[in-house]
Write an enzyme that holds these catalytic residues in place. Structure first.
Site, PDB file in Angstrom:
ATOM      1  N   SER A  48      42.946  28.148  45.500  1.00  0.00           N
ATOM      2  CA  SER A  48      42.591  28.253  44.073  1.00  0.00           C
ATOM      3  C   SER A  48      43.745  28.824  43.263  1.00  0.00           C
ATOM      4  CB  SER A  48      41.335  29.112  43.894  1.00  0.00           C
ATOM      5  OG  SER A  48      41.552  30.437  44.350  1.00  0.00           O
ATOM      6  N   HIS A  49      44.721  29.473  43.914  1.00  0.00           N
ATOM      7  CA  HIS A  49      45.840  30.071  43.180  1.00  0.00           C
ATOM      8  C   HIS A  49      47.193  29.642  43.745  1.00  0.00           C
ATOM      9  CE1 HIS A  49      42.456  32.241  41.605  1.00  0.00           C
ATOM     10  NE2 HIS A  49      43.211  32.504  40.566  1.00  0.00           N
ATOM     11  N   LEU A 125      46.118  38.599  42.655  1.00  0.00           N
ATOM     12  CA  LEU A 125      46.689  39.944  42.522  1.00  0.00           C
ATOM     13  C   LEU A 125      47.297  40.484  43.810  1.00  0.00           C
ATOM     14  CD1 LEU A 125      44.042  41.669  40.204  1.00  0.00           C
ATOM     15  CD2 LEU A 125      46.108  40.401  39.590  1.00  0.00           C
ATOM     16  N   PHE A 180      39.644  40.396  45.522  1.00  0.00           N
ATOM     17  CA  PHE A 180      38.544  39.461  45.261  1.00  0.00           C
ATOM     18  C   PHE A 180      38.138  39.475  43.799  1.00  0.00           C
ATOM     19  CE2 PHE A 180      36.626  43.338  47.187  1.00  0.00           C
ATOM     20  CZ  PHE A 180      35.902  43.811  46.090  1.00  0.00           C
ATOM     21  N   GLY A 188      38.660  29.202  39.907  1.00  0.00           N
ATOM     22  CA  GLY A 188      39.537  28.141  40.409  1.00  0.00           C
ATOM     23  C   GLY A 188      38.888  27.385  41.565  1.00  0.00           C
ATOM     24  N   ASP A 189      38.103  28.072  42.381  1.00  0.00           N
ATOM     25  CA  ASP A 189      37.440  27.408  43.503  1.00  0.00           C
ATOM     26  C   ASP A 189      36.371  26.440  43.002  1.00  0.00           C
ATOM     27  OD1 ASP A 189      37.766  27.462  46.325  1.00  0.00           O
ATOM     28  OD2 ASP A 189      37.827  29.647  46.189  1.00  0.00           O
ATOM     29  N   HIS A 230      23.942  43.461  40.837  1.00  0.00           N
ATOM     30  CA  HIS A 230      24.274  44.509  39.863  1.00  0.00           C
ATOM     31  C   HIS A 230      25.548  45.267  40.231  1.00  0.00           C
ATOM     32  CE1 HIS A 230      21.971  46.490  43.032  1.00  0.00           C
ATOM     33  NE2 HIS A 230      22.545  47.622  42.676  1.00  0.00           N
ATOM     34  N   LEU A 306      39.889  42.340  59.409  1.00  0.00           N
ATOM     35  CA  LEU A 306      40.312  42.999  58.182  1.00  0.00           C
ATOM     36  C   LEU A 306      40.491  41.948  57.100  1.00  0.00           C
ATOM     37  CD1 LEU A 306      43.047  45.454  59.551  1.00  0.00           C
ATOM     38  CD2 LEU A 306      40.641  45.933  59.066  1.00  0.00           C
ATOM     39  N   GLN A 309      43.530  39.208  56.838  1.00  0.00           N
ATOM     40  CA  GLN A 309      43.953  38.770  58.169  1.00  0.00           C
ATOM     41  C   GLN A 309      44.110  37.249  58.200  1.00  0.00           C
ATOM     42  OE1 GLN A 309      41.793  41.252  60.992  1.00  0.00           O
ATOM     43  NE2 GLN A 309      42.016  39.620  62.497  1.00  0.00           N
ATOM     44  N   ARG A 310      43.171  36.544  57.537  1.00  0.00           N
ATOM     45  CA  ARG A 310      43.263  35.077  57.461  1.00  0.00           C
ATOM     46  C   ARG A 310      44.550  34.678  56.732  1.00  0.00           C
ATOM     47  NH1 ARG A 310      43.164  31.543  53.714  1.00  0.00           N
ATOM     48  NH2 ARG A 310      42.905  33.203  52.190  1.00  0.00           N
ATOM     49  N   ARG A 311      44.830  35.384  55.640  1.00  0.00           N
ATOM     50  CA  ARG A 311      46.037  35.063  54.854  1.00  0.00           C
ATOM     51  C   ARG A 311      47.304  35.299  55.656  1.00  0.00           C
ATOM     52  NH1 ARG A 311      48.130  37.639  51.120  1.00  0.00           N
ATOM     53  NH2 ARG A 311      46.874  39.529  51.184  1.00  0.00           N
TER      54      ARG A 311
HETATM   55  P1  NDP Z   1      37.635  35.359  48.516  1.00  0.00           P
HETATM   56  O1  NDP Z   1      36.172  35.523  48.386  1.00  0.00           O
HETATM   57  O2  NDP Z   1      38.149  34.102  49.107  1.00  0.00           O
HETATM   58  O3  NDP Z   1      38.299  36.569  49.355  1.00  0.00           O
HETATM   59  C1  NDP Z   1      38.176  37.850  48.925  1.00  0.00           C
HETATM   60  C2  NDP Z   1      38.759  38.862  49.891  1.00  0.00           C
HETATM   61  O4  NDP Z   1      37.860  39.018  50.981  1.00  0.00           O
HETATM   62  C3  NDP Z   1      40.110  38.483  50.514  1.00  0.00           C
HETATM   63  O5  NDP Z   1      40.882  39.663  50.620  1.00  0.00           O
HETATM   64  C4  NDP Z   1      39.690  37.929  51.868  1.00  0.00           C
HETATM   65  O6  NDP Z   1      40.699  37.989  52.860  1.00  0.00           O
HETATM   66  C5  NDP Z   1      38.533  38.825  52.221  1.00  0.00           C
HETATM   67  N1  NDP Z   1      37.601  38.225  53.172  1.00  0.00           N
HETATM   68  C6  NDP Z   1      37.031  37.002  53.129  1.00  0.00           C
HETATM   69  N2  NDP Z   1      36.218  36.828  54.178  1.00  0.00           N
HETATM   70  C7  NDP Z   1      36.285  37.965  54.925  1.00  0.00           C
HETATM   71  C8  NDP Z   1      35.684  38.399  56.138  1.00  0.00           C
HETATM   72  N3  NDP Z   1      34.829  37.616  56.814  1.00  0.00           N
HETATM   73  N4  NDP Z   1      35.991  39.629  56.608  1.00  0.00           N
HETATM   74  C9  NDP Z   1      36.846  40.429  55.946  1.00  0.00           C
HETATM   75  N5  NDP Z   1      37.454  40.070  54.784  1.00  0.00           N
HETATM   76  C10 NDP Z   1      37.170  38.850  54.284  1.00  0.00           C
HETATM   77  O7  NDP Z   1      38.346  35.562  47.101  1.00  0.00           O
HETATM   78  P2  NDP Z   1      37.878  35.243  45.607  1.00  0.00           P
HETATM   79  O8  NDP Z   1      37.435  33.839  45.451  1.00  0.00           O
HETATM   80  O9  NDP Z   1      36.948  36.294  45.139  1.00  0.00           O
HETATM   81  O10 NDP Z   1      39.303  35.429  44.875  1.00  0.00           O
HETATM   82  C11 NDP Z   1      40.385  34.564  45.236  1.00  0.00           C
HETATM   83  C12 NDP Z   1      41.629  34.931  44.463  1.00  0.00           C
HETATM   84  O11 NDP Z   1      41.466  34.624  43.095  1.00  0.00           O
HETATM   85  C13 NDP Z   1      42.043  36.400  44.512  1.00  0.00           C
HETATM   86  O12 NDP Z   1      43.344  36.447  45.072  1.00  0.00           O
HETATM   87  C14 NDP Z   1      42.054  36.843  43.067  1.00  0.00           C
HETATM   88  O13 NDP Z   1      43.113  37.706  42.696  1.00  0.00           O
HETATM   89  C15 NDP Z   1      42.208  35.525  42.334  1.00  0.00           C
HETATM   90  N6  NDP Z   1      41.645  35.617  40.983  1.00  0.00           N
HETATM   91  C16 NDP Z   1      42.498  35.780  39.926  1.00  0.00           C
HETATM   92  C17 NDP Z   1      41.987  35.902  38.659  1.00  0.00           C
HETATM   93  C18 NDP Z   1      42.863  36.162  37.489  1.00  0.00           C
HETATM   94  O14 NDP Z   1      42.359  36.283  36.382  1.00  0.00           O
HETATM   95  N7  NDP Z   1      44.146  36.278  37.607  1.00  0.00           N
HETATM   96  C19 NDP Z   1      40.547  35.813  38.392  1.00  0.00           C
HETATM   97  C20 NDP Z   1      39.758  35.678  39.584  1.00  0.00           C
HETATM   98  C21 NDP Z   1      40.298  35.572  40.830  1.00  0.00           C
HETATM   99  P3  NDP Z   1      41.414  36.589  53.339  1.00  0.00           P
HETATM  100  O15 NDP Z   1      42.199  36.128  52.143  1.00  0.00           O
HETATM  101  O16 NDP Z   1      42.250  36.969  54.507  1.00  0.00           O
HETATM  102  O17 NDP Z   1      40.297  35.644  53.704  1.00  0.00           O
HETATM  103  O1  PYC Z   2      40.082  31.597  39.405  1.00  0.00           O
HETATM  104  O2  PYC Z   2      38.723  32.845  38.237  1.00  0.00           O
HETATM  105  C1  PYC Z   2      39.836  32.348  38.450  1.00  0.00           C
HETATM  106  C2  PYC Z   2      40.943  32.661  37.528  1.00  0.00           C
HETATM  107  C3  PYC Z   2      40.856  33.029  36.233  1.00  0.00           C
HETATM  108  C4  PYC Z   2      42.141  33.208  35.773  1.00  0.00           C
HETATM  109  C5  PYC Z   2      42.973  32.927  36.807  1.00  0.00           C
HETATM  110  N1  PYC Z   2      42.222  32.599  37.878  1.00  0.00           N
END
Ligand code: NDP
Ligand code: PYC
Length: 337
Positions: A48-49, A125, A180, A188-189, A230, A306, A309-311
């Site tokens: 997504s990023h 981030l 997250f 983006g997803d 909430h 952790l 870890q996937r990343r």
């Molecule tokens: P995810 O739900 O994919 O992942 C969130 C976090 O949880 C990651 O650190 C991930 O690690 C971890 N995780 C996932 N599964 C597990 C598990 N089973 N056990 C332990 N840890 C786990 O992310 P989001 O969709 O919420 O966000 C994705 C990205 O979007 C982020 O990087 C965020 O910064 C970006 N974003 C940016 C925005 C902006 O305005 N700039 C707005 C919204 C989001 P791993 O990656 O290793 O799976």
């Molecule tokens: O994926 O939610 C998102 C997002 C918003 C701004 C940048 N990424």
């Protein structure tokens, strides 16, 4: 090429992103900073990023909202607080420019904050909190976006997808990092699901009538849901307050009003915090870091993983094998050049 995936080296990913940005008028320092973070996203399989964001950045450039060349200015406003004004350009050069000042202040004061103001912000981030952890500091970052997310119990967007990221430095290991969105998933997803015509899981969004939906386009037209009901809602509100109201910048609702239907990247602020374990712990530093390691061991020794870890596994793999990118996405980016 496998099925509809194209294998690219990381250099090719960087070059593709850079060419698309430069040929749409982005100045070289901004284009390089953005292409670098997009390459990191693709490298770590954060789809997504990753390269997808080139489309959004070019749309934003073409909207005329973003300043393609403004250079950030740094203002030290107290021993522990630095403000960086991005002057309505993208955030990443502002982050790079302000980081050494944040680090210096954290090392001097034990704790420091960097407020980035007036920036277009599209990126994950974790690259930023990882950069803070590489300095031996604990990092936190947060930012609003656009008011796409309904509060728990509500039906209309108030909050952004408001990511919260954290990094803890670890000797001899990758840092402990999570990052997250406070929505159930990054927007983006959902956009990627819509591009691929795929349904979204339960719990991600409601439609314009406030009813749960699995249709990605209905979700984009309706409202996203917070993660953890909430609890995510309260964290999202905190981010609006700390990385919006407190630093004198826009909330997600304000950012959406500022966009005025242009469909550009959200424009607002970002707050980063850095803590120096050396100052917090003094002579007990080793003990404090060992205490953290025992906690990480207690997680992994029972088979749980952790965050990140996937990343990190993807990072190690793609350094050798390159990345596999949707061929339609590559074609769409090439069409912008
Ligand atoms: P995810 O739900 O994919 O992942 C969130 C976090 O949880 C990651 O650190 C991930 O690690 C971890 N995780 C996932 N599964 C597990 C598990 N089973 N056990 C332990 N840890 C786990 O992310 P989001 O969709 O919420 O966000 C994705 C990205 O979007 C982020 O990087 C965020 O910064 C970006 N974003 C940016 C925005 C902006 O305005 N700039 C707005 C919204 C989001 P791993 O990656 O290793 O799976
Ligand atoms: O994926 O939610 C998102 C997002 C918003 C701004 C940048 N990424």
């Amino acid at each position: 090429m496998t099925n509809n995936l194209i294998n690219l080296t990381l250099e090719q990913v960087f070059g593709l992103a850079l060419r698309a940005l430069l040929s749409n008028g982005m100045s070289e320092p901004h284009a390089r900073a953005i292409a670098d973070v997009i390459t990191q996203g693709q490298r770590d399989e954060c789809h997504s990023h990753g390269l997808y964001r080139v489309l959004v950045c070019v749309r934003s450039l073409r909207s005329g909202k973003v300043d393609p060349a403004a250079l950030p200015t740094v203002h030290s406003i107290s021993p522990a607080i630095v403000k960086v004004d991005a002057h309505y350009a993208y955030s990443l050069l502002a982050f790079q420019t302000g980081l050494p000042v944040l680090v210096e202040k954290a090392r001097a004061q034990g704790i420091a904050a960097m407020a980035i103001r007036n920036c277009f912000h599209f990126s994950a981030l974790w690259p930023e909190v990882e950069a803070i952890a590489r300095e031996g500091l604990v990092g936190v970052a947060m930012t609003p976006s656009h008011a796409w997310v309904a509060p728990a119990g509500g039906t209309r967007g108030v909050f952004g997808t408001n990511p919260l990221a954290f990094a803890w430095p670890r000797a001899g290991h990758q840092p402990f990092v999570f990052d997250f969105a406070t929505s159930a998933i990054a927007r983006g997803d959902i956009e990627l699901h819509a591009r691929q015509g795929k349904p979204i899981p339960d719990g991600w969004a409601i439609d314009e009538k406030g009813l749960p939906t699995n249709d990605a386009n209905a979700a984009l037209a309706g409202a996203m849901q917070t993660f953890g009901g909430h609890k995510g809602s309260a964290l999202a509100a905190m981010i609006e307050l700390l990385a919006g109201a407190l630093i004198g910048d826009l909330t997600s609702a304000d950012s959406m009003t500022f966009d005025d239907g242009a469909g550009a990247t959200p424009c607002h602020g970002e707050l980063l915090l850095a803590f120096d374990p050396k100052i917090f712990l003094g002579s007990e530093e080793q003990e404090g870091m060992q205490r953290a390691e025992r906690m990480f061991d207690a997680i992994t020794s029972q088979g749980a993983r952790l965050p990140s870890q996937r990343r990190f596994a993807a990072r190690a793999r793609t350094a050798e094998a390159g990345v596999f990118v949707d061929s339609k996405l590559v074609a769409d980016i090439k069409a912008l050049i």
